[in-house]
Design a protein around this motif. Structure first.
Motif, PDB file in Angstrom:
ATOM      1  N   LYS B  87       0.818  -1.119   0.117  1.00 44.33           N
ATOM      2  CA  LYS B  87      -0.216   0.110  -0.015  1.00 44.33           C
ATOM      3  C   LYS B  87       0.789   0.963  -0.012  1.00 44.33           C
ATOM      4  N   ARG B  88       1.909   1.122  -0.512  1.00 43.91           N
ATOM      5  CA  ARG B  88       2.927   2.224  -0.691  1.00 43.91           C
ATOM      6  C   ARG B  88       3.366   3.004   0.510  1.00 43.91           C
ATOM      7  N   LYS B  89       3.314   2.050   1.676  1.00 49.09           N
ATOM      8  CA  LYS B  89       3.679   2.525   2.818  1.00 49.09           C
ATOM      9  C   LYS B  89       5.209   2.846   2.940  1.00 49.09           C
ATOM     10  N   ILE B  90       5.616   3.768   3.636  1.00 49.80           N
ATOM     11  CA  ILE B  90       6.967   4.128   3.408  1.00 49.80           C
ATOM     12  C   ILE B  90       7.557   3.396   4.557  1.00 49.80           C
ATOM     13  N   LEU B  91       8.854   2.581   4.057  1.00 53.29           N
ATOM     14  CA  LEU B  91       9.628   1.918   5.058  1.00 53.29           C
ATOM     15  C   LEU B  91      10.892   2.525   5.397  1.00 53.29           C
ATOM     16  N   GLU B  92      11.692   3.031   4.478  1.00 52.01           N
ATOM     17  CA  GLU B  92      12.798   3.600   4.819  1.00 52.01           C
ATOM     18  C   GLU B  92      12.956   4.675   3.739  1.00 52.01           C
ATOM     19  N   VAL B  93      13.589   5.826   4.211  1.00 48.65           N
ATOM     20  CA  VAL B  93      14.139   6.832   3.358  1.00 48.65           C
ATOM     21  C   VAL B  93      15.501   6.920   3.482  1.00 48.65           C
ATOM     22  N   LYS B  94      16.466   6.267   2.373  1.00 50.34           N
ATOM     23  CA  LYS B  94      17.794   6.147   2.503  1.00 50.34           C
ATOM     24  C   LYS B  94      18.382   7.705   2.152  1.00 50.34           C
ATOM     25  N   ILE B  95      19.596   7.900   2.488  1.00 48.16           N
ATOM     26  CA  ILE B  95      20.257   8.922   2.250  1.00 48.16           C
ATOM     27  C   ILE B  95      21.785   8.619   2.112  1.00 48.16           C
ATOM     28  N   ALA B  96      22.296   8.976   1.256  1.00 41.87           N
ATOM     29  CA  ALA B  96      23.735   8.752   0.730  1.00 41.87           C
ATOM     30  C   ALA B  96      24.690   9.904   1.393  1.00 41.87           C
ATOM     31  N   PRO B  97      25.625   9.743   2.132  1.00 44.56           N
ATOM     32  CA  PRO B  97      26.155  10.975   2.731  1.00 44.56           C
ATOM     33  C   PRO B  97      27.074  11.485   1.851  1.00 44.56           C
ATOM     34  N   ASP B  98      27.494  12.778   1.775  1.00 43.31           N
ATOM     35  CA  ASP B  98      28.381  13.497   0.827  1.00 43.31           C
ATOM     36  C   ASP B  98      29.823  13.841   1.735  1.00 43.31           C
ATOM     37  N   GLY B  99      29.819  13.291   2.755  1.00 36.66           N
ATOM     38  CA  GLY B  99      31.047  13.282   3.646  1.00 36.66           C
ATOM     39  C   GLY B  99      31.410  14.927   4.130  1.00 36.66           C
ATOM     40  N   ALA B 100      30.586  15.702   3.434  1.00 35.78           N
ATOM     41  CA  ALA B 100      30.803  17.277   3.878  1.00 35.78           C
ATOM     42  C   ALA B 100      30.409  17.662   5.222  1.00 35.78           C
ATOM     43  N   ASN B 101      29.385  16.896   5.906  1.00 42.82           N
ATOM     44  CA  ASN B 101      29.059  16.706   7.055  1.00 42.82           C
ATOM     45  C   ASN B 101      28.484  18.096   7.540  1.00 42.82           C
ATOM     46  N   SER B 102      27.865  18.976   6.889  1.00 41.64           N
ATOM     47  CA  SER B 102      27.220  20.252   7.152  1.00 41.64           C
ATOM     48  C   SER B 102      25.848  20.070   7.765  1.00 41.64           C
ATOM     49  N   PHE B 103      25.633  21.171   8.898  1.00 40.59           N
ATOM     50  CA  PHE B 103      24.406  21.088   9.760  1.00 40.59           C
ATOM     51  C   PHE B 103      23.431  22.060   9.150  1.00 40.59           C
ATOM     52  N   GLU B 104      22.396  22.046   9.402  1.00 37.98           N
ATOM     53  CA  GLU B 104      21.328  23.001   9.488  1.00 37.98           C
ATOM     54  C   GLU B 104      21.502  23.872  10.715  1.00 37.98           C
ATOM     55  N   GLN B 105      21.666  25.087  10.715  1.00 37.96           N
ATOM     56  CA  GLN B 105      22.046  25.948  12.034  1.00 37.96           C
ATOM     57  C   GLN B 105      20.497  26.338  12.522  1.00 37.96           C
ATOM     58  N   PHE B 106      20.244  26.091  13.733  1.00 37.53           N
ATOM     59  CA  PHE B 106      18.881  26.405  14.467  1.00 37.53           C
ATOM     60  C   PHE B 106      19.300  27.408  15.583  1.00 37.53           C
ATOM     61  N   ASP B 107      18.733  28.542  15.712  1.00 40.70           N
ATOM     62  CA  ASP B 107      18.794  29.690  16.573  1.00 40.70           C
ATOM     63  C   ASP B 107      18.465  29.246  17.726  1.00 40.70           C
ATOM     64  N   VAL B 108      19.419  28.811  18.802  1.00 42.71           N
ATOM     65  CA  VAL B 108      19.060  28.437  20.303  1.00 42.71           C
ATOM     66  C   VAL B 108      19.381  29.239  21.152  1.00 42.71           C
ATOM     67  N   SER B 109      19.382  30.623  20.953  1.00 42.55           N
ATOM     68  CA  SER B 109      19.649  31.859  21.941  1.00 42.55           C
ATOM     69  C   SER B 109      18.616  32.060  22.927  1.00 42.55           C
ATOM     70  N   ASP B 110      17.338  31.539  22.474  1.00 43.24           N
ATOM     71  CA  ASP B 110      16.252  31.648  23.529  1.00 43.24           C
ATOM     72  C   ASP B 110      15.527  30.671  23.852  1.00 43.24           C
ATOM     73  N   LEU B 111      15.894  30.071  25.181  1.00 42.44           N
ATOM     74  CA  LEU B 111      15.341  28.945  25.653  1.00 42.44           C
ATOM     75  C   LEU B 111      14.191  29.075  26.639  1.00 42.44           C
TER      76      LEU B 111
END
Lengths: 405, 448
Positions: B87-111
């Motif tokens: 039923k087209r249920k999603i089992l896995e989303v595979k990701i091939a790493p690029d080795g750059a290891n770059s992160f999305e940056q979140f603003d955590v100054s206000d907690l």
């Protein structure tokens, strides 16, 4: 054992889907899993499993019954020769007595297993469920609670009744309300009372003439008839009409079991061997056994203290040593399916079964034993006991909820 | 008031191949996957297509019923494949790493407020680390739990040692605790093992109620701990977070980077040198086990042997797994196996001899050791479930789908993992955890 494995592997395709014996698969499966614990593996869930299974469990109960069975065979022979006045010493003719008894008892065992397992296999194939190991125990319990003189056809009828009406109509092992072995006994008791009670059924005289004064009464029946002129409560008679010297001798004999009675019930010693195994392995509930014992002692203690007849006056220890009290306690009341299932419930269930057992035994005007009726009655009551125990748990849980206005 | 609680019921399953307290770096995984099936009951909505580039912390899919609740990539790279089942249920989303290891940056100054913390955790994909009781599913951010529970030890067989894993991560752990304490009006309970002194990370954690639990497994299960400290009643919510997850949350809130790296134990009798590895959530199993396991027919389990999920050699580490266990399969039929002494098999019953060897470590395989039967034996489940609950009756009420009974008998207080030992011990080989999960699903649907 590769040889046997090959046989199973070779004939297996016949029983699998599409094979010509497909509908007999459950029968084949029962035999195969008996010979080989299958190579089934777990799926998700727990990936490892405890080594215990129902086959091992039931087999250990069968082992626990073996001392009673072997003693019962010897005692059947012993009682026979006592009645004839031959080899009356305990140590005399050990093998003769054992062989005579074995020839009497084994056919009953074979009929019980044959008929019972036959019906189990039939139902397994008809209803396509697995053959349950529970009957390995019931099939041995049935002979042990019958008198040795029971006609074989009655064993067959009773076994069929117990398996069909006692178990299969409820859905098989695990679903039954009553203990199947006791159902078989109760059936015989009410259908053929003359073969289940009285003085002539316990001892096989093989048609030969007995010694003078011989009655064949059980201890219970002597105690029961004590009111009517016979003498009990101090001095009892043994099968050959000889006096036991004292109440201590009576207890001694009933502890070891060289007295008339059902095949497996007489020897408290043999039963206790079985009990030790059941308790050590944790398969029989010590809670039920202990509370059953206490229940029986309390009831007979009360009777003893307020005795108005000599049966009531019987010493509490003697009460629990004779008749089927011990056998019922160790092997019948502890049946996990028909007993209470909660810990608290087991205490109540066991106590009441022992308590009522002695009460019925002493007050029943019709026959001098009540353990069977008491256990069957408590089998019926067990779900009710559990219900109230669980209800207490539910109440505790509800009490915890903070009250909101 | 912190409590000291002694658990009496239960049992430790001692297995060969416990991980040595040594950390090694696992080789960089060549493929990653995030599996919606790790999050029970989730309906995912994809936001990426095959070929899309993602950073660590970029959303992959979100919860159909809460678009803010995101599930993100643990690594930067390209979405290489979306595996679907029936039923087209999603089992896995595979990701091939690029080795750059770059992160999305979140603003955590206000907690400062719970709203901010929730927003950040949901956006970064760390929210699913918080689970809720009842039902043992990802916590609903709209709820306000009466308490949050953290178990600082794992008592399961071959369980990971959090004292070792989190040694030296005091700041991150404390930051995680601080954030969690904003999410509840009640207490944050940190439950440590009673038998040994906890690591400084736990000992010096502030703003928590520290309770000690001693006794056999499942003493370390958070469900058991909740039951003894502050049980879940109808309508109440309690959240639970695994100890290492607290540190992951803390690390994120300190740095603003959704860093999914973690330490896992590779353990089990079929591992050559069982020890700890640092890896990343969703790594392919091969990166962890390659060259580490013995030859033969083995089962690889993401998680422990009681509750984990079987994965193939080219499978992936589960989202919540702190252990990878490798044990032998047991597909060999055994001649008269029910009769043999079987001194190499473990049983809680005394029908085998393992009770004579309380310190022996067993090499257990995956054999069922018997066949399915109706309930016959009694008292077995009760002896390994340290709760004021009647487990067999609860299971039976689930089998008959009797909701009122399930509720009365305590369905809100149990999770499958709490009753895993019941399943292990069962003579009738019931699938206790599966049945319980069905009951929890039904209760969640009908009772909410």
């Amino acid at each position: 054992m590769q040889f046997l494995r090959n046989i199973f592997d070779n004939i297996r395709p016949n029983f699998e889907k599409g094979g010509k014996l497909e509908k007999y698969y459950k029968g084949f499966e029962a035999l195969e899993t008996f010979a080989f614990t299958p190579g089934h593996v777990t799926h998700n869930g727990t990936h490892v499993r405890d080594a215990i299974d129902l086959k091992r469990t039931m087999f250990l109960v069968v082992i626990a019954l073996v001392p009673s069975l072997l003693f019962g065979m010897w005692n059947t022979g012993h009682q026979h020769f006592l009645a004839l006045g031959e080899m009356t010493g305990l140590a005399d003719g050990l093998m003769d007595k054992f062989l005579f008894g074995a020839l009497k008892v084994l056919p009953i065992v074979i009929v019980s297993y044959g008929v019972g397992l036959g019906i189990e296999f039939l139902f397994a194939i008809m209803k396509n469920h697995s053959v349950n190991e529970g009957y390995l125990v019931s099939g041995l319990l049935i002979p042990l609670v019958l008198p040795s003189e029971i006609p074989l056809w009655m064993v067959a009828v009773a076994t069929a009744f117990a398996v069909l009406i006692g178990k299969e109509v409820f859905g098989g092992t695990g679903m039954n309300i009553l203990n199947p072995a006791l159902t078989a006994r109760a059936f015989l008791f009410f259908a053929y009372p003359t073969k289940m009670s009285g003085n002539t059924v316990w001892i096989s005289t093989a048609g030969e003439s007995t010694v003078d004064g011989y009655t064949g009464e059980t201890l219970l029946s002597q105690a029961y008839n004590a009111d009517k002129g016979a003498d009990f409560g101090g001095i009892a008679y043994d099968a050959a009409g000889n006096h036991f010297g004292s109440i201590a001798d009576t207890m001694w004999a009933s502890f070891w079991g060289w007295i008339p009675g059902s095949i497996g019930e007489t020897s408290v010693f043999a039963i206790l061997l079985g009990a030790a195994l059941l308790i050590a392995t944790g398969i029989g509930s010590w809670r039920i056994m202990l509370s059953f014992l206490v229940g029986g002692l309390v009831m007979s203690g009360i009777f003893n203290a307020f005795a108005v007849n000599s049966f009531m006056a019987v010493h509490p220890l003697q009460q629990i040593l004779m008749g089927s009290f011990m056998f019922g306690m160790v092997f019948m009341a502890t049946d996990p399916v028909s007993a209470s299932q909660t810990e608290m419930g087991k205490w109540i269930y066991g106590f009441l079964a022992g308590f009522l057992g002695i009460m019925i035994r002493v007050f029943n005007p019709a026959y001098p034993e009540g353990i069977m009726m008491a256990i069957l009655f408590m089998n019926v009551m067990a779900p009710l006991i559990d219900h109230y125990v669980i209800q207490a748990n539910v109440k505790r849980r509800l009490k915890r909820v903070p009250v909101t206005a | 008031m912190s409590k000291n609680i002694k658990i009496r019921k239960g049992a430790n399953i001692k297995l060969e191949g416990a991980a040595e307290r040594v950390k090694a770096e696992a080789p960089k995984a060549t493929s990653f996957a995030i599996k919606p099936t790790d999050f029970h009951g989730l309906t995912p909505k994809l936001v990426v297509k095959e070929g899309d580039s993602v950073k660590a912390g970029s959303p992959i899919f979100y919860d159909k019923y809460n678009e803010h609740l995101k599930f993100t990539s643990p690594v930067s790279g390209k979405v290489s494949e979306i595996v679907r089942g029936a039923k087209r249920k999603i089992l896995e989303v595979k990701i091939a790493p690029d080795g750059a290891n770059s992160f999305e940056q979140f603003d955590v100054s206000d907690l400062s407020s719970d709203v901010k913390v929730k927003e950040l955790l949901m956006a970064s994909g760390l929210w699913p680390l918080i689970k809720q009781r009842p039902y043992d599913v990802v916590a609903n951010p709209q709820d306000s739990p009466k308490a949050i529970f953290i178990s600082a030890f794992d008592s399961a067989p071959l369980g990971a040692d959090y004292d070792f894993i989190l040694h030296g991560q005091k700041e991150a752990f404390q930051a995680g605790v601080n954030a969690l304490s904003k999410l509840t009006k009640g207490k944050v309970h940190l439950n440590v093992r009673g038998e040994s002194a906890p690591d400084v990370t736990f000992k010096e954690a502030k703003g928590v109620e520290r309770n000690t639990f001693s006794g056999p497994h499942p003493a370390g299960n958070v469900g058991i701990q909740i039951h003894h400290i502050d049980p879940v009643n109808k309508g109440e919510r309690v959240w639970t977070v695994n100890a290492q997850s607290v540190a992951m949350i803390g690390r994120f809130l300190l740095t603003g980077k959704a860093d999914f790296s973690k330490t896992i134990a590779l353990a089990g009798s079929e591992v050559e040198k069982p020890k700890y590895y640092t890896t990343v959530v969703g790594s392919n199993i091969a990166s962890i086990i390659d060259g580490q396991i013995k030859a033969g027919d083995n089962r690889i389990i993401s998680g422990n042997v009681l509750t984990g999920t079987q994965v193939s050699k080219d499978g992936y580490l589960g989202f919540y797994a702190d252990v990878v266990s490798v044990i032998p399969e047991g597909r060999e039929p055994q001649f008269l196996g029910w009769l043999a002494p079987n001194t190499n098999k473990l049983s809680f019953s005394k029908a085998y001899f393992s009770w004579l060897m309380p310190n022996k470590k067993f090499n257990l395989n995956t054999n069922m050791n018997g066949e399915d039967r109706a309930f016959v034996m009694t008292g077995q489940y009760e002896s390994v479930l340290p709760m004021d609950i009647y487990p067999v009756h609860l299971i039976k009420s689930i089998m008959t789908k009797d909701l009122e009974k399930m509720e009365n008998l305590g369905i809100y207080e149990v999770a499958p993992e709490d009753m895993a030992l019941c399943e292990f011990a069962c003579t009738s080989k019931m699938e206790v955890q599966k049945i319980l999960r069905e009951g929890l699903d039904l209760a969640q649907e009908e009772l909410g």
